[in-house]
Design a protein around this motif. Structure first.
Motif: not given
Length: 214
Positions: A71-96
């Motif tokens: 029943e826990i709801e996600i807080d989208y008042r923060q743009n965390w999806p963008h932040r998470h994906f940008r972190t993944l992109q920065t870290a792993y963009n060079g991965s195969p």
């Protein structure tokens, strides 16, 4: 038939999948109470600065009264999806294989599921498909106390691994329990860092990732 009983994690770790290697099915606890500071709403990825947690902000997660995880709801008042994906992109963009899986993650983030449970479940099904692992997933119909006889009365009785994996300690290169995880080349090295999200393995090994879990 072997069944593992577990809580549902956000982008689960490699050890999460390793504990399912000999299971015929996964039974997810849909009636447990939410616990803060666990893998229910966070994962670890490897960046140039070392292991970094990605945490999904939730509503009501700090309330004193108990609330079911489902029943826990996600807080989208923060743009965390963008932040998470940008972190993944920065870290792993060079991965195969980052580019191979990135759009699938974006699709789930773009849907903005209201509940943490729904998002985690969508991500789990995606990861199982990426690992080419047709593991059946079922859900509890009531809360199963670890000390009750109800768990053992189930047929077959599941292996209760709830809260076996916790983020209390940060993984370090070459820590003692890392020997149970087969090392693979990582983006940032040279020392191997264990217990990361399985995304780390997928981005590096692609379709062959499932073979590295054993």
């Amino acid at each position: 038939m072997s069944v593992v009983l577990s809580e549902l994690h956000y982008l689960p770790s490699i050890p999460f999948f390793q504990q399912l290697l000999h299971a015929d099915a996964l039974l997810l606890d849909a009636h447990e109470h939410y616990h803060k500071q666990t893998y229910r709403n966070r994962c670890l990825v490897l960046t140039a600065q070392g292991p970094q947690p990605l945490t999904v902000p939730v509503l009501d997660g700090s309330r004193s009264e108990k609330i079911r995880t489902s029943e826990i709801e996600i807080d989208y008042r923060q743009n965390w999806p963008h932040r998470h994906f940008r972190t993944l992109q920065t870290a792993y963009n060079g991965s195969p294989y980052f580019g191979y899986y990135a759009d699938y993650l974006l699709d789930i983030y773009a849907q903005k599921p209201a509940r943490l449970w729904d998002m985690n479940l969508a991500l789990l099904h995606l990861l199982l498909r990426c690992l080419r692992w047709p593991l059946p997933v079922a859900f509890t119909t009531e809360y199963l106390s670890p000390t009750s006889s109800t768990v053992h009365a189930l047929t077959p009785p599941p292996l209760d691994l709830r809260d076996v994996l916790t983020p209390k300690s940060t993984p370090r290169a070459a820590e003692p329990d890392s020997t149970s995880q087969r090392p693979y080349p990582q983006v940032f090295g040279p020392a191997f860092v264990p217990r990361l999200s399985v995304l780390d393995l997928l981005f590096m090994q692609g379709p062959a990732a499932g073979r590295w879990l054993g």
